[in-house]
Design a protein around this motif. Structure first.
Motif, PDB file in Angstrom:
ATOM      1  N   MET A   1     -20.503   8.607   2.841  1.00  0.00           N
ATOM      2  CA  MET A   1     -20.002   9.977   2.736  1.00  0.00           C
ATOM      3  C   MET A   1     -20.844  10.753   1.719  1.00  0.00           C
ATOM      4  SD  MET A   1     -16.177  11.093   1.853  1.00  0.00           S
ATOM      5  CE  MET A   1     -15.755  12.756   1.614  1.00  0.00           C
ATOM      6  N   ILE A   2     -21.234  11.924   2.085  1.00  0.00           N
ATOM      7  CA  ILE A   2     -22.060  12.768   1.224  1.00  0.00           C
ATOM      8  C   ILE A   2     -21.154  13.501   0.232  1.00  0.00           C
ATOM      9  CG2 ILE A   2     -23.701  14.690   1.154  1.00  0.00           C
ATOM     10  CD1 ILE A   2     -24.830  12.259   2.630  1.00  0.00           C
ATOM     11  N   LYS A   3     -21.364  13.213  -1.059  1.00  0.00           N
ATOM     12  CA  LYS A   3     -20.585  13.878  -2.110  1.00  0.00           C
ATOM     13  C   LYS A   3     -21.426  14.883  -2.887  1.00  0.00           C
ATOM     14  CE  LYS A   3     -17.456  10.012  -2.719  1.00  0.00           C
ATOM     15  NZ  LYS A   3     -16.991   8.962  -3.592  1.00  0.00           N
ATOM     16  N   ARG A   4     -22.750  14.601  -2.976  1.00  0.00           N
ATOM     17  CA  ARG A   4     -23.667  15.485  -3.706  1.00  0.00           C
ATOM     18  C   ARG A   4     -24.973  15.604  -2.933  1.00  0.00           C
ATOM     19  NH1 ARG A   4     -23.380  12.545  -9.514  1.00  0.00           N
ATOM     20  NH2 ARG A   4     -21.440  13.429 -10.259  1.00  0.00           N
ATOM     21  N   VAL A   5     -25.515  16.817  -2.907  1.00  0.00           N
ATOM     22  CA  VAL A   5     -26.839  17.028  -2.323  1.00  0.00           C
ATOM     23  C   VAL A   5     -27.768  17.593  -3.382  1.00  0.00           C
ATOM     24  CG1 VAL A   5     -25.991  17.366   0.027  1.00  0.00           C
ATOM     25  CG2 VAL A   5     -26.317  19.346  -1.449  1.00  0.00           C
ATOM     26  N   ALA A   6     -29.004  17.121  -3.358  1.00  0.00           N
ATOM     27  CA  ALA A   6     -30.036  17.733  -4.186  1.00  0.00           C
ATOM     28  C   ALA A   6     -30.628  18.875  -3.378  1.00  0.00           C
ATOM     29  CB  ALA A   6     -31.123  16.726  -4.541  1.00  0.00           C
ATOM     30  N   ILE A   7     -30.758  20.013  -4.005  1.00  0.00           N
ATOM     31  CA  ILE A   7     -31.384  21.159  -3.344  1.00  0.00           C
ATOM     32  C   ILE A   7     -32.667  21.480  -4.082  1.00  0.00           C
ATOM     33  CG2 ILE A   7     -31.215  23.632  -2.883  1.00  0.00           C
ATOM     34  CD1 ILE A   7     -28.379  23.267  -2.091  1.00  0.00           C
ATOM     35  N   TYR A   8     -33.751  21.530  -3.311  1.00  0.00           N
ATOM     36  CA  TYR A   8     -35.059  21.947  -3.812  1.00  0.00           C
ATOM     37  C   TYR A   8     -35.324  23.339  -3.260  1.00  0.00           C
ATOM     38  CZ  TYR A   8     -35.461  16.842  -4.199  1.00  0.00           C
ATOM     39  OH  TYR A   8     -35.240  15.516  -4.476  1.00  0.00           O
ATOM     40  N   CYS A   9     -35.696  24.279  -4.133  1.00  0.00           N
ATOM     41  CA  CYS A   9     -35.986  25.634  -3.670  1.00  0.00           C
ATOM     42  C   CYS A   9     -36.763  26.377  -4.742  1.00  0.00           C
ATOM     43  CB  CYS A   9     -34.707  26.379  -3.312  1.00  0.00           C
ATOM     44  SG  CYS A   9     -33.528  26.593  -4.659  1.00  0.00           S
ATOM     45  N   ALA A  33     -16.944  22.843   1.277  1.00  0.00           N
ATOM     46  CA  ALA A  33     -16.784  21.505   1.867  1.00  0.00           C
ATOM     47  C   ALA A  33     -16.576  20.432   0.795  1.00  0.00           C
ATOM     48  CB  ALA A  33     -18.006  21.169   2.714  1.00  0.00           C
ATOM     49  N   GLY A  34     -16.588  20.832  -0.471  1.00  0.00           N
ATOM     50  CA  GLY A  34     -16.393  19.880  -1.554  1.00  0.00           C
ATOM     51  C   GLY A  34     -17.628  19.055  -1.867  1.00  0.00           C
ATOM     52  N   ILE A  35     -18.796  19.538  -1.457  1.00  0.00           N
ATOM     53  CA  ILE A  35     -20.060  18.841  -1.718  1.00  0.00           C
ATOM     54  C   ILE A  35     -20.734  19.489  -2.919  1.00  0.00           C
ATOM     55  CG2 ILE A  35     -22.336  18.235  -0.800  1.00  0.00           C
ATOM     56  CD1 ILE A  35     -21.036  18.289   2.016  1.00  0.00           C
ATOM     57  N   ALA A  36     -20.952  18.709  -3.958  1.00  0.00           N
ATOM     58  CA  ALA A  36     -21.585  19.212  -5.182  1.00  0.00           C
ATOM     59  C   ALA A  36     -23.087  19.397  -4.961  1.00  0.00           C
ATOM     60  CB  ALA A  36     -21.346  18.246  -6.335  1.00  0.00           C
ATOM     61  N   ILE A  37     -23.662  20.261  -5.754  1.00  0.00           N
ATOM     62  CA  ILE A  37     -25.096  20.553  -5.693  1.00  0.00           C
ATOM     63  C   ILE A  37     -25.767  20.065  -6.968  1.00  0.00           C
ATOM     64  CG2 ILE A  37     -26.813  22.414  -5.712  1.00  0.00           C
ATOM     65  CD1 ILE A  37     -24.840  24.020  -3.935  1.00  0.00           C
ATOM     66  N   ALA A  99     -28.009  12.319  -6.164  1.00  0.00           N
ATOM     67  CA  ALA A  99     -27.781  12.903  -4.841  1.00  0.00           C
ATOM     68  C   ALA A  99     -27.589  11.856  -3.747  1.00  0.00           C
ATOM     69  CB  ALA A  99     -28.947  13.813  -4.477  1.00  0.00           C
ATOM     70  N   ASP A 100     -26.822  12.245  -2.735  1.00  0.00           N
ATOM     71  CA  ASP A 100     -26.614  11.432  -1.538  1.00  0.00           C
ATOM     72  C   ASP A 100     -27.465  11.931  -0.370  1.00  0.00           C
ATOM     73  OD1 ASP A 100     -24.510   9.919  -2.780  1.00  0.00           O
ATOM     74  OD2 ASP A 100     -23.195  11.651  -2.461  1.00  0.00           O
ATOM     75  N   ALA A 101     -28.060  13.121  -0.519  1.00  0.00           N
ATOM     76  CA  ALA A 101     -28.928  13.719   0.498  1.00  0.00           C
ATOM     77  C   ALA A 101     -29.801  14.755  -0.203  1.00  0.00           C
ATOM     78  CB  ALA A 101     -28.107  14.367   1.610  1.00  0.00           C
ATOM     79  N   PHE A 102     -30.862  15.174   0.488  1.00  0.00           N
ATOM     80  CA  PHE A 102     -31.834  16.112  -0.092  1.00  0.00           C
ATOM     81  C   PHE A 102     -32.084  17.249   0.882  1.00  0.00           C
ATOM     82  CE2 PHE A 102     -32.567  11.764  -1.378  1.00  0.00           C
ATOM     83  CZ  PHE A 102     -32.509  11.863  -2.761  1.00  0.00           C
ATOM     84  N   LEU A 176     -24.263  21.370   7.710  1.00  0.00           N
ATOM     85  CA  LEU A 176     -23.010  20.769   7.221  1.00  0.00           C
ATOM     86  C   LEU A 176     -22.453  19.771   8.219  1.00  0.00           C
ATOM     87  CD1 LEU A 176     -21.176  21.402   4.621  1.00  0.00           C
ATOM     88  CD2 LEU A 176     -23.092  22.920   4.970  1.00  0.00           C
ATOM     89  N   ALA A 177     -22.530  20.084   9.499  1.00  0.00           N
ATOM     90  CA  ALA A 177     -22.048  19.147  10.524  1.00  0.00           C
ATOM     91  C   ALA A 177     -22.835  17.839  10.447  1.00  0.00           C
ATOM     92  CB  ALA A 177     -22.160  19.769  11.911  1.00  0.00           C
ATOM     93  N   PHE A 178     -24.143  17.936  10.261  1.00  0.00           N
ATOM     94  CA  PHE A 178     -24.972  16.743  10.119  1.00  0.00           C
ATOM     95  C   PHE A 178     -24.554  15.944   8.890  1.00  0.00           C
ATOM     96  CE2 PHE A 178     -28.661  14.728   8.101  1.00  0.00           C
ATOM     97  CZ  PHE A 178     -29.020  13.819   9.086  1.00  0.00           C
ATOM     98  N   LEU A 179     -24.352  16.609   7.759  1.00  0.00           N
ATOM     99  CA  LEU A 179     -23.942  15.909   6.537  1.00  0.00           C
ATOM    100  C   LEU A 179     -22.611  15.196   6.722  1.00  0.00           C
ATOM    101  CD1 LEU A 179     -24.920  18.455   3.731  1.00  0.00           C
ATOM    102  CD2 LEU A 179     -26.124  16.351   4.377  1.00  0.00           C
ATOM    103  N   HIS A 180     -21.681  15.824   7.428  1.00  0.00           N
ATOM    104  CA  HIS A 180     -20.358  15.221   7.638  1.00  0.00           C
ATOM    105  C   HIS A 180     -20.426  13.986   8.537  1.00  0.00           C
ATOM    106  CE1 HIS A 180     -18.122  18.059   5.321  1.00  0.00           C
ATOM    107  NE2 HIS A 180     -18.426  19.079   6.098  1.00  0.00           N
ATOM    108  N   GLN A 181     -21.497  13.852   9.315  1.00  0.00           N
ATOM    109  CA  GLN A 181     -21.654  12.692  10.202  1.00  0.00           C
ATOM    110  C   GLN A 181     -22.249  11.489   9.465  1.00  0.00           C
ATOM    111  OE1 GLN A 181     -24.182  14.121  13.312  1.00  0.00           O
ATOM    112  NE2 GLN A 181     -22.597  15.396  14.217  1.00  0.00           N
ATOM    113  N   GLN A 182     -22.730  11.698   8.252  1.00  0.00           N
ATOM    114  CA  GLN A 182     -23.402  10.618   7.522  1.00  0.00           C
ATOM    115  C   GLN A 182     -22.371   9.666   6.929  1.00  0.00           C
ATOM    116  OE1 GLN A 182     -26.841  10.515   7.847  1.00  0.00           O
ATOM    117  NE2 GLN A 182     -26.169  12.196   9.183  1.00  0.00           N
ATOM    118  N   PRO A 183     -22.703   8.366   6.911  1.00  0.00           N
ATOM    119  CA  PRO A 183     -21.769   7.387   6.349  1.00  0.00           C
ATOM    120  C   PRO A 183     -21.617   7.546   4.836  1.00  0.00           C
ATOM    121  CG  PRO A 183     -23.809   6.318   7.073  1.00  0.00           C
ATOM    122  CD  PRO A 183     -23.899   7.777   7.431  1.00  0.00           C
TER     123      PRO A 183
END
Length: 183
Positions: A1-9, A33-37, A99-102, A176-183
């Protein structure tokens, strides 16, 4: 489950106003969605837009700021948490740890560097976290063209079994739909 994403910008806003609009929309949807950045900690450019939008939506925003950029990029003063590190290498490692995703939004050389490095780490097996380009107004198309060229010339095989694909979305809802599909 994705709880935090790293954002590069970008630490600059860029020339296209759609970049800031899309960055804010994505940040709000992540917060809702309750996902921290987790991001670079700056108040400047798209980085500031992302932080401000997520915070305004009640989201958690964690900054990771290296000492040599604190003055130039102006550390955001209202973050949920901030990690002060010495170098860019430490920043990248800390962001990857948290992060759980980037997700890469439009940005400059630093954004490109961070995206390519974390995606490379995935492809050599250092992690199995999703790597995503948020492709606002086809900003990332030239990069994907280059990746196609690299593969065509025989220097990479991005579709081989076991390789970590670089995902690409142009709408926050799809991402977001893609992130919600991640284990």
């Amino acid at each position: 489950m994705i709880k935090r994403v790293a954002i590069y910008c970008g630490s600059k806003p860029g020339k296209n106003p759609a970049f800031a609009t899309a960055a804010a929309a994505l940040a709000r949807q992540l917060a809702n969605a309750g996902i921290a950045i987790v991001y670079g900690g700056s108040h400047s450019g798209l980085m500031g837009v992302v932080a401000d939008a997520a915070l305004a939506a009640g989201g958690e925003v964690i900054g990771v700021m290296p000492g040599n950029l604190q003055q130039r990029e102006k550390t955001h003063q209202h973050l949920s948490d901030i990690f002060h590190v010495e170098t860019m290498h430490e920043r990248k490692a800390k962001m990857a740890e948290l992060a759980d995703a980037f997700i890469a939004l439009p940005g400059g050389i630093g954004t490109l560097d961070e995206l390519v490095e974390v995606w490379c780490w995935a492809n050599i097996g250092d992690h199995q976290k999703p790597c995503i380009c948020f492709d606002v107004d086809n900003f990332w198309q030239p990069f994907f063209d280059l990746l196609g060229h690299i593969e065509q010339q025989g220097f990479a095989h991005f579709g081989r079994p076991g390789s970590q694909p670089l995902q690409r979305f142009d709408q926050p809802a799809q991402l977001l739909a893609f992130l919600h599909q991640q284990p």
